[in-house]
Scaffold this motif. Structure first.
Motif, PDB file in Angstrom:
ATOM      1  N   ALA A 231       0.836  -1.202   0.000  1.00  0.00           N
ATOM      2  CA  ALA A 231       0.000   0.000   0.000  1.00  0.00           C
ATOM      3  C   ALA A 231       0.872   1.254   0.000  1.00  0.00           C
ATOM      4  O   ALA A 231       0.584   2.221  -0.708  1.00  0.00           O
ATOM      5  CB  ALA A 231      -0.931  -0.003   1.210  1.00  0.00           C
ATOM      6  N   ARG A 232       1.948   1.231   0.774  1.00  0.00           N
ATOM      7  CA  ARG A 232       2.848   2.396   0.801  1.00  0.00           C
ATOM      8  C   ARG A 232       3.533   2.578  -0.544  1.00  0.00           C
ATOM      9  O   ARG A 232       3.703   3.698  -1.012  1.00  0.00           O
ATOM     10  CB  ARG A 232       3.898   2.222   1.887  1.00  0.00           C
ATOM     11  N   ALA A 233       3.956   1.483  -1.150  1.00  0.00           N
ATOM     12  CA  ALA A 233       4.637   1.568  -2.445  1.00  0.00           C
ATOM     13  C   ALA A 233       3.691   2.134  -3.494  1.00  0.00           C
ATOM     14  O   ALA A 233       4.087   2.979  -4.301  1.00  0.00           O
ATOM     15  CB  ALA A 233       5.146   0.198  -2.862  1.00  0.00           C
ATOM     16  N   ASN A 234       2.451   1.680  -3.488  1.00  0.00           N
ATOM     17  CA  ASN A 234       1.468   2.197  -4.444  1.00  0.00           C
ATOM     18  C   ASN A 234       1.170   3.665  -4.165  1.00  0.00           C
ATOM     19  O   ASN A 234       1.013   4.453  -5.084  1.00  0.00           O
ATOM     20  CB  ASN A 234       0.181   1.374  -4.393  1.00  0.00           C
ATOM     21  N   SER A 235       1.123   4.032  -2.917  1.00  0.00           N
ATOM     22  CA  SER A 235       0.865   5.418  -2.537  1.00  0.00           C
ATOM     23  C   SER A 235       2.036   6.311  -2.947  1.00  0.00           C
ATOM     24  O   SER A 235       1.839   7.415  -3.449  1.00  0.00           O
ATOM     25  CB  SER A 235       0.645   5.519  -1.029  1.00  0.00           C
ATOM     26  N   ASP A 236       3.264   5.830  -2.735  1.00  0.00           N
ATOM     27  CA  ASP A 236       4.450   6.609  -3.097  1.00  0.00           C
ATOM     28  C   ASP A 236       4.530   6.830  -4.605  1.00  0.00           C
ATOM     29  O   ASP A 236       4.877   7.906  -5.061  1.00  0.00           O
ATOM     30  CB  ASP A 236       5.721   5.919  -2.611  1.00  0.00           C
ATOM     31  N   THR A 237       4.216   5.813  -5.390  1.00  0.00           N
ATOM     32  CA  THR A 237       4.282   5.977  -6.842  1.00  0.00           C
ATOM     33  C   THR A 237       3.191   6.913  -7.320  1.00  0.00           C
ATOM     34  O   THR A 237       3.399   7.681  -8.246  1.00  0.00           O
ATOM     35  CB  THR A 237       4.166   4.624  -7.567  1.00  0.00           C
ATOM     36  N   ALA A 238       2.039   6.883  -6.684  1.00  0.00           N
ATOM     37  CA  ALA A 238       0.961   7.800  -7.058  1.00  0.00           C
ATOM     38  C   ALA A 238       1.340   9.234  -6.690  1.00  0.00           C
ATOM     39  O   ALA A 238       1.096  10.169  -7.464  1.00  0.00           O
ATOM     40  CB  ALA A 238      -0.341   7.406  -6.368  1.00  0.00           C
ATOM     41  N   ASP A 239       1.961   9.413  -5.523  1.00  0.00           N
ATOM     42  CA  ASP A 239       2.398  10.747  -5.115  1.00  0.00           C
ATOM     43  C   ASP A 239       3.492  11.270  -6.037  1.00  0.00           C
ATOM     44  O   ASP A 239       3.527  12.442  -6.381  1.00  0.00           O
ATOM     45  CB  ASP A 239       2.918  10.728  -3.669  1.00  0.00           C
ATOM     46  N   ALA A 240       4.399  10.408  -6.445  1.00  0.00           N
ATOM     47  CA  ALA A 240       5.492  10.819  -7.320  1.00  0.00           C
ATOM     48  C   ALA A 240       4.964  11.196  -8.699  1.00  0.00           C
ATOM     49  O   ALA A 240       5.488  12.107  -9.351  1.00  0.00           O
ATOM     50  CB  ALA A 240       6.520   9.707  -7.443  1.00  0.00           C
ATOM     51  N   ALA A 241       3.924  10.527  -9.151  1.00  0.00           N
ATOM     52  CA  ALA A 241       3.361  10.834 -10.463  1.00  0.00           C
ATOM     53  C   ALA A 241       2.674  12.200 -10.457  1.00  0.00           C
ATOM     54  O   ALA A 241       2.614  12.881 -11.480  1.00  0.00           O
ATOM     55  CB  ALA A 241       2.367   9.752 -10.873  1.00  0.00           C
ATOM     56  N   GLU A 242       2.167  12.617  -9.310  1.00  0.00           N
ATOM     57  CA  GLU A 242       1.482  13.906  -9.221  1.00  0.00           C
ATOM     58  C   GLU A 242       2.447  15.077  -9.078  1.00  0.00           C
ATOM     59  O   GLU A 242       2.087  16.213  -9.338  1.00  0.00           O
ATOM     60  CB  GLU A 242       0.529  13.885  -8.024  1.00  0.00           C
TER      61      GLU A 242
END
Length: 79
Positions: free
Chosen positions: A40-51
Motif C-alpha cells: 500500500a505504501r509503495a502504491n501510494s508513493d508511486t501515485a504521489d510521485a506521479a502527481e
C-alpha cells in the motif's frame, strides 16, 4: 469389534502444540499484514510521485565540478 478411530483423523494435540500453532498463525498473519502495508505504501508513493511536477524531484546525482581533473597515479609511479 471395538470403537476404532479411522486412520485419517488427527491425534489429539497437546497444549504446547496448540500454543505453537497459535503462535505460528499469529506470525503468518503479522507477516501478511506487514506485506500488505508495504504494498500500500509503495502504491501510494508511486501515485504521489506521479502527481509531483518534474522540477520538484530532487536530483539523485551529485553536482560535478568541472574544474576537477583526474590524474592517473600509475603513470607517475613508473619512473
Amino acid at each position: 469389534m471395538g470403537s476404532r478411530q479411522p486412520s485419517h483423523t488427527k491425534p489429539a494435540t497437546t497444549a504446547k502444540q496448540q500454543a505453537d500453532d497459535r503462535l505460528a498463525q499469529a506470525l503468518r498473519d503479522n507477516l501478511h499484514r506487514r506485506k500488505a502495508q508495504l504494498r500500500a505504501r509503495a502504491n501510494s508513493d508511486t501515485a504521489d510521485a506521479a502527481e509531483m511536477p518534474m522540477t520538484a524531484v530532487p536530483s539523485a546525482a551529485p553536482a560535478v565540478d568541472s574544474d576537477m581533473t583526474q590524474t592517473d597515479d600509475s603513470d607517475q609511479n613508473k619512473q
